[in-house]
Scaffold this motif. Structure first.
Motif, short mmCIF file in Angstrom:
data_model
loop_
_atom_site.label_atom_id
_atom_site.label_comp_id
_atom_site.label_asym_id
_atom_site.label_seq_id
_atom_site.Cartn_x
_atom_site.Cartn_y
_atom_site.Cartn_z
N GLU A 44 0.82 -1.15 -0.05
CA GLU A 44 0.34 0.21 -0.01
C GLU A 44 0.55 0.92 0.26
N LEU A 45 0.33 1.90 -0.65
CA LEU A 45 1.42 3.37 -1.17
C LEU A 45 0.99 4.55 0.69
N VAL A 46 1.62 4.55 1.28
CA VAL A 46 1.58 5.98 2.56
C VAL A 46 1.71 7.35 1.99
N PHE A 47 1.11 8.18 2.22
CA PHE A 47 1.07 9.62 2.06
C PHE A 47 1.90 10.07 2.82
N LEU A 48 3.54 10.36 2.35
CA LEU A 48 4.59 11.17 3.37
C LEU A 48 4.20 12.93 3.19
N ILE A 49 4.21 13.44 2.41
CA ILE A 49 4.43 14.74 2.21
C ILE A 49 3.84 15.39 1.06
N ARG A 50 3.18 16.16 1.04
CA ARG A 50 2.93 17.49 -0.36
C ARG A 50 3.57 18.16 -0.26
N ARG A 51 3.96 19.26 -2.01
CA ARG A 51 4.62 20.54 -1.03
C ARG A 51 4.27 21.44 -2.62
N ASN A 52 3.80 22.41 -2.57
CA ASN A 52 3.82 23.46 -3.70
C ASN A 52 4.50 23.81 -4.09
N SER A 53 4.35 24.82 -5.58
CA SER A 53 5.59 25.46 -6.23
C SER A 53 5.76 27.13 -5.60
N PHE A 54 5.65 27.32 -5.06
CA PHE A 54 5.79 28.57 -4.13
C PHE A 54 5.95 28.41 -2.94
N ASP A 55 6.22 27.47 -2.30
CA ASP A 55 6.28 26.81 -0.57
C ASP A 55 8.29 26.25 -0.63
N GLU A 56 9.50 27.23 -0.75
CA GLU A 56 10.17 26.47 -0.59
C GLU A 56 11.09 25.83 0.79
N GLN A 57 9.87 26.71 1.71
CA GLN A 57 10.80 26.43 2.54
C GLN A 57 10.74 24.73 3.21
N ASN A 58 11.93 24.33 4.24
CA ASN A 58 12.21 23.08 3.94
C ASN A 58 11.33 22.57 5.29
N GLU A 59 11.04 21.44 4.81
CA GLU A 59 9.85 20.50 6.59
C GLU A 59 10.09 19.51 6.64
N ILE A 60 10.63 19.94 8.03
CA ILE A 60 10.71 18.73 9.29
C ILE A 60 9.81 18.14 10.39
N SER A 61 9.80 16.94 9.89
CA SER A 61 8.39 15.66 10.79
C SER A 61 9.42 14.72 11.57
#
Lengths: 115, 117
Positions: A44-61
């Motif tokens: 099963e494919l599990v979603f981890l993250i979505r990022r849009n092209s206007f948001d270049e901030q790095n993300e930590i989870s």
């Protein structure tokens, strides 16, 4: 044209090591979305993250972090202090706003974490 | 909340036979997708439905593949006749909307693994 390249076919690490999975994308659109999915042995494919092209901030989870750089068209994924449960196939994917929600996937990177 | 359901989980058929896969999306999800994942590759979109209408079927081999979503809920994907190269995992996904930026996150089912002999 849409294209996602995951150059690393397979990576093996020892537990507690950090590992970075690379993703390079191609698009002509200015509005697009980037995703990471995990596919464990169950399939099963599990979603981890979505990022849009206007948001270049790095993300930590937790132990996961993502580095989005439009200048190099890359969206890399780092797992810190890897664990055996992180063993899976990881897919990077792209969708362009003008194409609706159609996902184009890379070929995937197999991550093997050994104890 | 129940996830995306698919059946059967596994299917083995001989070439030239027909086969059908069933998908039940998450309740309330208007958009449903069928993907084909060949071993060692990423999933490839076959068809996308918005309610019971087709949004994108540009990569569906229409000479042998068909899909329907009659009441805008469950969906069936059929292959007739099957070829050896159809051996793959068929994944169903659903999303609240068909817009990537607005609740477009896709949730995937466990897939059906098809082997054509």
């Amino acid at each position: 044209a849409q294209k996602v390249t995951q150059a690393q076919t397979e990576i093996s690490v020892v537990e507690k090591e950090d590992v970075t999975l690379d993703c390079v994308y191609e698009t002509r659109d200015t509005t697009y979305y980037l995703f990471w999915y995990k596919q464990p042995p169950s399939g099963e494919l599990v979603f981890l993250i979505r990022r849009n092209s206007f948001d270049e901030q790095n993300e930590i989870s937790g132990r996961y972090s993502w580095n989005f750089q439009k200048s190099t068209s890359s969206f890399n994924f780092t797992i810190t202090a890897s664990q055996v449960v992180d063993s899976a196939v990881y897919f990077c994917a792209l969708s362009e706003e003008r194409r609706g929600n159609k996902l184009v996937f890379g070929a995937g990177t197999i991550l093997r974490v050994k104890s | 909340e129940a996830g995306v359901a698919q059946s059967p989980r596994y299917k083995i058929i001989e070439k030239r036979q027909s086969v059908a896969f069933w998908c039940n999306p998450i309740s309330g999800h208007a958009t449903l997708y069928w993907y084909q994942q060949i071993l060692g590759q990423g999933p490839k979109l076959l068809i996308q439905f918005q309610n019971n209408g087709v949004v994108d079927d540009s990569q569906l081999p229409k000479d042998r593949f068909s899909a329907e979503r009659l009441k805008g809920v469950d969906s069936t994907l059929k292959i007739q006749p099957a070829k050896l190269e159809d051996s793959a995992v068929y994944l169903c996904a659903s999303s609240l909307t068909g817009l990537a930026g607005v609740s477009g996150e896709q949730f995937f089912g466990p897939g059906t693994r098809l082997t054509v002999l």
